[in-house]
Motif scaffolding. Structure first.
Motif, PDB file in Angstrom:
ATOM      1  N   VAL A 160       0.912  -1.173  -0.092  1.00 57.20           N
ATOM      2  CA  VAL A 160      -0.183  -0.066  -0.099  1.00 57.20           C
ATOM      3  C   VAL A 160       0.425   1.006   0.357  1.00 57.20           C
ATOM      4  N   LEU A 161       0.387   2.487  -1.020  1.00 58.78           N
ATOM      5  CA  LEU A 161       1.418   3.674  -1.060  1.00 58.78           C
ATOM      6  C   LEU A 161      -0.063   4.614  -0.781  1.00 58.78           C
ATOM      7  N   VAL A 162      -0.085   5.283   0.255  1.00 61.00           N
ATOM      8  CA  VAL A 162       0.015   6.222   0.461  1.00 61.00           C
ATOM      9  C   VAL A 162      -0.211   7.677   0.484  1.00 61.00           C
ATOM     10  N   THR A 163      -0.932   8.610  -0.661  1.00 59.08           N
ATOM     11  CA  THR A 163       0.454  10.338  -0.349  1.00 59.08           C
ATOM     12  C   THR A 163      -0.346  10.964  -0.390  1.00 59.08           C
ATOM     13  N   LEU A 164       0.081  11.879   0.515  1.00 56.09           N
ATOM     14  CA  LEU A 164      -1.132  12.881   0.816  1.00 56.09           C
ATOM     15  C   LEU A 164      -1.330  14.108   0.298  1.00 56.09           C
ATOM     16  N   THR A 165      -1.320  14.792  -0.604  1.00 61.24           N
ATOM     17  CA  THR A 165      -1.529  15.964  -1.265  1.00 61.24           C
ATOM     18  C   THR A 165      -2.635  17.000  -1.024  1.00 61.24           C
ATOM     19  N   LEU A 166      -2.612  18.188  -1.608  1.00 63.39           N
ATOM     20  CA  LEU A 166      -2.619  19.440  -1.194  1.00 63.39           C
ATOM     21  C   LEU A 166      -3.739  20.325  -2.297  1.00 63.39           C
ATOM     22  N   PRO A 167      -4.703  21.020  -1.711  1.00 59.65           N
ATOM     23  CA  PRO A 167      -5.038  21.959  -3.231  1.00 59.65           C
ATOM     24  C   PRO A 167      -4.101  22.666  -3.703  1.00 59.65           C
ATOM     25  N   GLU A 168      -4.531  23.277  -5.468  1.00 62.19           N
ATOM     26  CA  GLU A 168      -2.531  24.372  -5.599  1.00 62.19           C
ATOM     27  C   GLU A 168      -3.020  25.476  -4.914  1.00 62.19           C
ATOM     28  N   ARG A 169      -4.022  26.221  -4.381  1.00 59.03           N
ATOM     29  CA  ARG A 169      -4.344  26.929  -3.954  1.00 59.03           C
ATOM     30  C   ARG A 169      -4.371  26.514  -2.333  1.00 59.03           C
ATOM     31  N   LEU A 170      -3.325  27.305  -0.555  1.00 58.61           N
ATOM     32  CA  LEU A 170      -2.933  26.875   0.079  1.00 58.61           C
ATOM     33  C   LEU A 170      -4.078  27.813   0.659  1.00 58.61           C
ATOM     34  N   ALA A 204      -5.572  28.419   5.756  1.00 57.52           N
ATOM     35  CA  ALA A 204      -4.989  27.756   6.861  1.00 57.52           C
ATOM     36  C   ALA A 204      -5.409  27.041   6.636  1.00 57.52           C
ATOM     37  N   ALA A 205      -6.509  26.093   6.649  1.00 56.56           N
ATOM     38  CA  ALA A 205      -7.052  24.893   7.019  1.00 56.56           C
ATOM     39  C   ALA A 205      -5.964  24.315   6.906  1.00 56.56           C
ATOM     40  N   ASP A 206      -5.323  24.581   6.042  1.00 62.06           N
ATOM     41  CA  ASP A 206      -3.787  22.820   4.955  1.00 62.06           C
ATOM     42  C   ASP A 206      -3.011  23.438   6.019  1.00 62.06           C
ATOM     43  N   VAL A 207      -2.376  24.404   6.753  1.00 59.07           N
ATOM     44  CA  VAL A 207      -1.841  24.766   7.746  1.00 59.07           C
ATOM     45  C   VAL A 207      -2.094  24.050   8.685  1.00 59.07           C
ATOM     46  N   GLU A 208      -3.137  24.440   9.216  1.00 59.21           N
ATOM     47  CA  GLU A 208      -3.345  23.426  10.199  1.00 59.21           C
ATOM     48  C   GLU A 208      -3.596  21.680  10.528  1.00 59.21           C
ATOM     49  N   PHE A 209      -3.569  21.289   9.316  1.00 61.57           N
ATOM     50  CA  PHE A 209      -3.464  19.969   9.032  1.00 61.57           C
ATOM     51  C   PHE A 209      -2.032  19.773   8.977  1.00 61.57           C
ATOM     52  N   ALA A 210      -1.553  19.888   8.405  1.00 63.24           N
ATOM     53  CA  ALA A 210       0.255  19.731   8.581  1.00 63.24           C
ATOM     54  C   ALA A 210       0.567  19.637   9.788  1.00 63.24           C
ATOM     55  N   ARG A 211       0.506  20.288  10.265  1.00 62.84           N
ATOM     56  CA  ARG A 211       0.591  20.779  11.651  1.00 62.84           C
ATOM     57  C   ARG A 211      -0.412  19.084  12.799  1.00 62.84           C
TER      58      ARG A 211
END
Length: 90
Positions: free
Chosen positions: A38-48, A50-57
């Protein structure tokens, strides 16, 4: 977790499991976990946002807590027991 449909994935981790972080100059980063077949890759939308930063933290904090617990179990010499509920013990 919010209501609605969701998928659950359990990755049995052993010595062959790996993680990889890739940063790119012109696009969002990738974080990959590989375990077994199994290979799981986390990706993000092109436009980041505050919620994306919160998830990463949060991801980093939870991964650090996981590492501390794995090390504690290793040093104690105890074999971890499998939990089916997926919820951490308090």
């Amino acid at each position: 977790m919010a209501g609605g449909r969701f998928s659950a994935l359990s990755l049995p981790v052993d010595a062959s499991a790996s993680t990889e972080f890739k940063a790119f100059r012109a696009r969002t980063p990738l974080f990959t976990v590989s375990a077994g077949r199994v290979l799981v890759t986390l990706t993000l939308p092109e436009r980041l946002g505050a919620a994306d930063v919160e998830f990463a933290r949060s991801l980093a904090e939870q991964a650090a807590a996981y590492a501390v617990e794995v090390e504690r179990l290793y040093r104690s010499g105890r074999r971890p027991s499998a939990r089916r509920s997926g919820k951490a013990a308090a």
